[in-house]
Write an enzyme that holds these catalytic residues in place. Structure first.
Site, short mmCIF file in Angstrom:
data_model
loop_
_atom_site.label_atom_id
_atom_site.label_comp_id
_atom_site.label_asym_id
_atom_site.label_seq_id
_atom_site.Cartn_x
_atom_site.Cartn_y
_atom_site.Cartn_z
N GLU A 48 0.83 -1.21 0.00
CA GLU A 48 0.00 0.00 0.00
C GLU A 48 0.87 1.26 0.00
OE1 GLU A 48 -3.03 -0.10 -0.59
OE2 GLU A 48 -3.65 -2.11 -0.02
N ASN A 52 1.27 3.86 -3.18
CA ASN A 52 0.92 5.28 -3.07
C ASN A 52 2.05 6.18 -3.59
OD1 ASN A 52 -1.59 4.81 -2.08
ND2 ASN A 52 -1.12 5.34 0.04
N ARG A 106 -8.72 2.95 -7.93
CA ARG A 106 -8.33 3.06 -6.53
C ARG A 106 -9.56 2.89 -5.65
NH1 ARG A 106 -4.38 1.36 -7.12
NH2 ARG A 106 -4.25 1.52 -4.89
N1 LIG Z 1 2.71 9.29 -1.24
C1 LIG Z 1 1.64 10.07 -1.51
N2 LIG Z 1 1.81 11.26 -2.15
C2 LIG Z 1 0.74 12.05 -2.43
N3 LIG Z 1 -0.53 11.76 -2.10
C3 LIG Z 1 -0.76 10.58 -1.47
C4 LIG Z 1 0.30 9.69 -1.13
N4 LIG Z 1 -0.23 8.63 -0.49
C5 LIG Z 1 -1.55 8.83 -0.43
N5 LIG Z 1 -1.90 10.01 -1.01
C6 LIG Z 1 -3.26 10.57 -1.09
O1 LIG Z 1 -4.09 9.91 -0.14
C7 LIG Z 1 -5.21 9.32 -0.79
C8 LIG Z 1 -5.64 8.05 -0.07
O2 LIG Z 1 -4.65 7.03 -0.18
P1 LIG Z 1 -5.08 5.50 -0.01
O3 LIG Z 1 -5.80 5.35 1.28
O4 LIG Z 1 -3.89 4.65 -0.21
O5 LIG Z 1 -6.14 5.26 -1.17
P2 LIG Z 1 -5.92 5.15 -2.78
O6 LIG Z 1 -4.48 4.89 -3.03
O7 LIG Z 1 -6.79 4.02 -3.18
O8 LIG Z 1 -6.38 6.47 -3.34
C9 LIG Z 1 -4.78 9.13 -2.22
O9 LIG Z 1 -5.87 9.09 -3.11
C10 LIG Z 1 -3.91 10.37 -2.45
O10 LIG Z 1 -4.70 11.51 -2.69
MG LIG Z 2 -3.30 3.64 -1.98
#
Ligand SMILES: Nc1ncnc2c1ncn2[C@@H]1O[C@H](COP(=O)(O)OP(=O)(O)O)[C@@H](O)[C@H]1O
Ligand SMILES: [Mg+2]
Lengths: 145, 101
Positions: A48, A52, A106
């Site tokens: 995960e 990301n 996502r």
């Molecule tokens: N490393 C990252 N850099 C920038 N934004 C991030 C990062 N990790 C997560 N996000 C933001 O947080 C949101 C939620 O992440 P997550 O719970 O993993 O769900 P998903 O990846 O399915 O969107 C993402 O849609 C993104 O907007």
């Molecule tokens: Mg994610």
């Protein structure tokens, strides 16, 4: 918490590296003789965090991702995933279940899984500078050891 | 990632194997949608026996497939989900919507 061992690796934000990153984390954690469930939880959380960094941090470019695997005292595995990408305005909101800025591929459940599969999840992010995700999981001592 | 499908009457049985992560999710989803649109089944049986890993990318694939089946008035069930996948799907409360057997 004292560092007893560590590995540091750097890779570009290509999706082919997702499998490599979680396999590396599983191998590193193996020195504590974890159960299959503990290994799988760590693999899933790492997947995960690294996904990301690959999907969200660098939406239109390939950027640098660093993963640090640290063995701390009392059988605690710490995993740090760091990127220098777009960052987040509101980390609290991003951590909410089903919150996503991604497309229909996502589910918005990444942080929820990291949180429920690990003991500790810390997220530090600065818009325009990048994100650091730190996770910890204590590996239980098994009978006879 | 291989998605192997067979039709049993009006049931489409799709077996997904390997690691269903973000790297593979798009290809799997496209293949599932293509097969669903072709067969227009009453029921989709998703066999996950050979799935060795999944994460929240798999959640998105299951939800989208489930919605697609709903759009054509079909039902969906998931069989042989390994423990790791079950734990991931449970964290998202998928068992409230999708039948796991
Ligand atoms: N490393 C990252 N850099 C920038 N934004 C991030 C990062 N990790 C997560 N996000 C933001 O947080 C949101 C939620 O992440 P997550 O719970 O993993 O769900 P998903 O990846 O399915 O969107 C993402 O849609 C993104 O907007
Ligand atoms: Mg994610």
């Amino acid at each position: 918490m004292k560092k007893e061992n560590y590995v540091s690796m750097e890779f570009p934000s290509c999706s082919a590296n997702e499998g490599f990153a979680r396999a590396a984390a599983a191998c590193f954690a193996a020195q504590l003789d974890p159960t299959l469930e503990e290994i799988n939880d760590i693999k899933t959380a790492v997947s995960e965090a690294v996904t990301n960094a690959i999907v969200h941090a660098y939406p239109d470019t390939i950027g640098k991702v660093v993963m640090r695997l640290i063995l701390r005292e009392e059988r605690v595995v710490e995993i740090v995933v760091k990127d220098w990408g777009v960052g987040m305005e509101d980390v609290e909101r991003a951590r909410e279940p089903m919150f996503t800025t991604g497309n229909e591929e996502r589910a918005g459940m990444g942080f929820t899984i990291m949180e429920s599969f690990m003991d500790v999840l810390k997220v530090r992010s600065t818009p325009g500078k990048g994100t650091t995700v730190t996770m910890r999981r204590k590996i239980a001592r098994r009978g006879g050891r | 990632m291989p998605v192997i499908c067979r039709e049993e009457g009006r049931t489409l049985v799709a077996s997904v194997s390997g690691e269903l992560d973000h790297h593979q999710a798009k290809a799997v989803m496209e293949e599932l949608e293509r097969r669903i649109d072709q067969a227009l089944p009453r029921q989709l049986t998703l066999d996950l026996e050979k799935l060795t890993f999944t994460d929240s990318s798999g959640i998105a694939v299951l939800l989208r497939t489930w919605r697609r089946m709903g759009q054509i008035q079909g039902s969906m069930r998931v069989i042989h989900a390994p423990a790791q996948a079950k734990r991931v799907f449970r964290a998202a409360g998928l068992e409230r919507m999708i039948r796991f057997e």
